[in-house]
Design an enzyme around this catalytic site. Structure first.
Site, short mmCIF file in Angstrom:
data_model
loop_
_atom_site.label_atom_id
_atom_site.label_comp_id
_atom_site.label_asym_id
_atom_site.label_seq_id
_atom_site.Cartn_x
_atom_site.Cartn_y
_atom_site.Cartn_z
N ASN A 25 0.85 -1.19 0.00
CA ASN A 25 0.00 0.00 0.00
C ASN A 25 0.88 1.24 0.00
O ASN A 25 1.34 1.70 1.04
CB ASN A 25 -0.92 -0.04 1.23
CG ASN A 25 -1.86 1.14 1.27
OD1 ASN A 25 -1.66 2.13 0.55
ND2 ASN A 25 -2.89 1.07 2.09
N PHE A 26 1.12 1.77 -1.19
CA PHE A 26 1.89 3.01 -1.34
C PHE A 26 0.95 4.15 -1.76
O PHE A 26 1.33 5.06 -2.47
CB PHE A 26 2.97 2.85 -2.42
CG PHE A 26 4.05 1.87 -2.06
CD1 PHE A 26 4.35 1.59 -0.72
CD2 PHE A 26 4.78 1.23 -3.05
CE1 PHE A 26 5.36 0.68 -0.40
CE2 PHE A 26 5.80 0.33 -2.72
CZ PHE A 26 6.08 0.05 -1.40
N CYS A 32 -2.19 5.29 0.34
CA CYS A 32 -3.10 5.94 1.27
C CYS A 32 -2.69 7.40 1.46
O CYS A 32 -1.58 7.68 1.88
CB CYS A 32 -3.05 5.20 2.60
SG CYS A 32 -4.67 5.02 3.30
#
Lengths: 434, 444
Positions: free
Chosen positions: A136-137, A139
């Protein structure tokens, strides 16, 4: 019947519809319900490092924009990654994967930007039997302020570095989830590829303020009178995401890199569009959060029916079919000349085409005293605005002028051959015809 | 035994008490804000919109609908009132199906127009219910205008004149102002005392003195008014009623429909209003429909509307006729009354079938009889007591331009003046336009 089974970077699922990493995939209860409903796979909501769970706000987490009948068009959120203990999430992932071996189980991860943190969590995820990980890069809120999420995704060098760590410390397929909060989506995708990513997924949410409360003068969602930017998603973001998917699919540096398409997938048609532009599968969140897991039946049945109608038997035959038709402006055929045509049988005489063209475009529509609207071919540049504002489907269409006819606007004969800007005489950089 | 729909003769209390309340309740439930926004979203905001052209008062309908859609019904109300100060009543009584909604492009596209009337009511009721009057008077001009008739034409004229700074004396022969709105339309179209509430709201403009019980010709003459005031507007409507003109039309039980509707509107206890078991309404216009439907709602067993021409010639719209049919009214066309039978009171009415021949309507020779305890005449109204000084055209006061009569300083509008459609909304437009013309002449 078309075969919907999907094999995305070696991760198999009965259909190409996964639930994206988000609240619907935060615990076993939801994921099991999703699998019972027929979803092909899930990306489990982002896990963080061992330690005290993250703290979410205790006021509203979502803001929205709606159509007149409160149909949800766009949603934003200020939620963080899972706020449940890491151990419980890992236990549940293991159990659900064991109970549902045919479904894709990908785990989203976000830990501090050092190699030890990534190494530590990867080992524990691998132990669950999950099929892969998604980094997850993307948010854009909360975690980015702590040096994670989009703070990483906005720096291609960091993406490459972390991806490298992940590939080094794990045998699992690795999907890098990209943030759209960047000016050229190809750069982070290239970085992910260099780092050894098996695929990219996009888009994550877009920085947004959905609305301002005009009584309290605060952005919404409002927590005790204050608001912050959140991540925007839902049908409204689809055009932005589709373009980004296409950019990666057709870029020389990234073509062939598998893509998981995300952003406003609401019906089978959205999924089909993503896949034709190069996505190997799609991830869905807002539609499920809006309507519940039951929409998967429409999505799978719809995709299957459309594939049958097109004679497409497998998902792979869909992927990338529209990519060759995405091009740069300079290669568009300038000799393709069209004119708007108004079908008088369908016209209901609302005059919107007239208002739009007369006030804001080319004064190419005539209005008679008895409200008959007709196109003036000598003024029509074929901008398509009338088509877009007409409330009646197929009432205004664009008709191609055949080669050899004279365009009344320019007085020039329509050429038969293709001709673009690169060779156009008005282009100072034009190359002479060979 | 208490009376029932089948009880013979003309009796009161045919229904249970609760039934009257239900029957005469508002014909349309009011929109809630969400419904209004959804309904408003159907408007296409047409260029030079056909609905505006179709509205006698030329309300900027797409604008006010857009204002509702954008969450400001108060602004929408102002857009409506700018053109039509009786926009609240018009939203209820206008034959929208033949005016704005009939012209709506959604009607052409889908047979379902934007519900302009209900949206108008949503917007206007907000301000009227809140008692908010959005207009102020201009600086006093020192001019005094007499307005005869406190119906739609007179009220619209008086309001506009008062707004422009003139002092208005508004006189009406009846005890209450409102005219047709108060006395002449079906109760369920203006439920809850709306007619009175609207007049009270309108009068908040100030500068209007109401004198009730003042009839032109009896309590005031045009000569006096022309002497005492700087201008006179006549909007007294039509006072006379056409007679049947057939043998027996003086029998007990033969009434004027207008009077019946007025009585119904003014009675506080509907169960006290006597109604026949067999009611026959003669006529094909809105008054006939209102009388027929309300007879059914009062508990009549059988109600029949009889019109001498074909359905296409009827004044009532298809919507109104289907409303009547849904209320259980039988509609007979191409039949004209021949004679009224009975021993003192009406018992039966005899009709002859008609066809259109070379000389117009002619009898076919075939006749039939309908049982009737009560007969309502709704065959048109006439101007009565018009001052001698005024030129008359086809039974009404002749006017040119914005309501100018043949007498200097005297304007006329509404049903008493020639050239209108005998609609509330037309009367409002004429009153308003006459006020502007009066203003121009007084300030010239």
């Amino acid at each position: 019947m078309a075969n919907l089974t999907s094999n995305f970077i070696g991760i198999k699922s009965p259909n190409p519809f996964w639930l994206a990493s988000a609240p619907p995939t935060d615990k076993a209860y939801n994921v099991v319900r999703a699998f019972q409903a027929g979803w092909g796979g899930v990306v489990w909501k982002t896990l963080g490092a061992e330690g005290p769970p993250v703290v979410n706000v205790n006021g509203p987490r979502y803001g929205a924009i709606w159509g007149a009948d409160r149909r949800l068009l766009g949603l934003n959120n200020i939620e963080l990654i899972t706020d449940r203990p890491l151990e419980i999430n890992l236990q549940e992932i293991k159990q659900v994967k064991r109970d549902w071996p045919d479904r894709a189980m990908v785990v989203s991860l976000m830990v501090p930007c050092d190699e030890e943190s990534w190494q530590a969590i990867l080992a524990r995820v691998e132990d669950t039997g999950a099929d892969g990980v998604e980094l997850n890069f993307g948010c854009p809120h909360g975690m980015a302020e702590r040096g994670m999420g989009s703070a990483v995704g906005q720096v291609p060098e960091y993406i490459e570095m972390v991806t490298r760590w992940v590939k080094k410390h794990s045998r699992m397929p690795c999907i890098v989830k990209l943030t759209p909060n960047i000016s050229d989506i190809r750069k982070p995708a290239e970085a992910a590829k260099r780092g050894g990513a098996d695929a990219v997924s996009l888009i994550n949410t877009i920085n947004s303020i959905t609305s301002v409360n005009l009584d309290t003068f605060s952005p919404e969602p409002m927590i005790d009178g204050k608001g912050t930017h959140g991540g925007y998603c839902g049908p409204a973001v689809k055009p932005i995401a589709l373009n980004m998917v296409a950019e990666i699919a057709r870029s020389a540096e990234t073509q062939g890199l598998p893509i998981s398409g995300i952003g406003g997938v609401t019906t089978w048609r959205d999924a089909a569009e993503y896949m034709t532009l190069g996505a190997g599968n799609v991830q869905v969140c807002t539609a499920a959060m809006t309507y519940g897991f039951g929409i998967i039946k429409e999505m799978t049945a719809g995709l299957s029916l459309w594939m049958d109608e097109k004679g497409l038997t497998s998902v792979d035959e869909v992927v990338g079919r529209a990519v060759p038709n995405v091009t740069d402006w300079q290669y568009l055929n300038l000799n393709h000349i069209t004119k708007a045509r108004i079908n008088q049988d369908l016209c209901i005489s609302c005059g919107r085409c007239f208002a739009a063209c007369e006030d804001t475009s080319h004064q190419a529509i005539a209005m008679s005293p008895d409200r008959v609207f007709t196109v003036k071919d000598d003024e029509c540049v074929a901008c398509n605005l009338c088509v877009n504002v007409c409330p009646v489907e197929d009432c205004i269409t664009m008709e191609t002028l055949p080669a050899g006819t004279t365009d009344p606007r320019t007085g020039e004969v329509v050429p038969a051959e293709y001709g673009n800007w690169t060779t156009h005489p008005n282009n100072p950089m034009a190359k002479a015809a060979e | 035994m208490s009376p029932a729909p089948t009880t013979p003769g003309i009796v009161a209390g045919r229904l249970e008490p609760d039934a009257y309340v239900a029957n005469f309740d508002d014909i349309y439930p009011e929109y809630d804000p969400h419904e209004a926004r959804v309904a408003a979203d159907r408007c296409y905001f047409c260029y030079d919109a056909p609905c505006i052209t179709a509205c006698p008062t030329a309300i900027d309908i797409p604008l006010f609908i857009r204002q509702i859609q954008a969450g400001q019904p108060e602004a929408a109300a102002r857009t409506i009132f700018d053109q039509n100060i009786l926009g609240g009543m018009c939203a209820r009584v206008c034959p929208t199906e033949t005016l704005c909604e009939g012209a709506c492009v959604r009607e052409a596209a889908e047979g379902k127009p934007v519900e302009i009337g209900r949206l108008q009511r949503y917007a206007t009721d907000g301000l009227v219910d809140a008692g908010v009057h959005p207009y102020d008077r201009a600086a006093p001009t020192g001019k005094r205008v007499a307005v005869v008739g406190a119906g739609p034409a007179g009220l619209a004229c008086a309001h506009r004149l008062a707004m422009l700074g003139h002092d208005v004396t508004l006189m009406d022969a009846r005890a209450k102002p409102g005219g047709l709105n108060e006395y002449g339309i079906a109760a369920y179209k203006a439920a809850g005392g709306f007619a009175q509430a609207e007049v009270d709201w309108l009068m908040q403009i100030g500068g209007i003195t109401l004198r009730s019980g003042v009839a032109l010709g009896h309590d005031a003459t045009l000569t006096d008014l022309r002497t005492d005031y700087d201008a006179v507007f006549l909007g007294m409507g039509l006072g006379g009623v056409n007679a049947l003109g057939v043998p027996g039309d003086d029998r007990h039980g033969v009434h004027d429909a207008v009077e019946f509707i007025a009585d119904l509107r003014q009675i506080s206890d509907l169960s006290a209003l006597p109604i026949g078991r067999h009611v026959v309404v003669i006529g094909g216009g809105m008054t006939a429909v209102d009388a027929a439907v309300q007879s059914r709602l009062l508990g009549s067993e059988h109600v029949t509307m009889v019109y001498r021409r074909g359905r296409e010639a009827m004044g009532a719209s298809d919507y109104e006729l289907s409303h009547a049919a849904n209320a259980g009214v039988r509609i007979i066309t191409n039949a004209m009354p021949m004679s009224v039978h009975g021993n003192g009171a009406v018992r039966e009415i005899e009709f002859g079938y008609t066809r259109s021949g070379d000389a117009g309507l002619e009898p076919t020779g075939e006749t039939f009889r309908l049982p009737a305890d009560q007969v309502f005449r709704a065959i048109g109204q006439t101007l009565s007591g018009a001052p001698d000084a005024l030129e008359i055209a086809r039974g009404k006061i002749a006017v040119t331009g914005a309501g100018r009569t043949s007498a200097a300083g005297v304007w006329a509008g509404g049903d008493c003046a020639a050239g209108g459609d005998d609609l509330t909304v037309t009367a409002v437009a004429q009153g308003r336009d006459a006020a502007m013309d009066i203003h121009a002449s007084l300030t010239a």
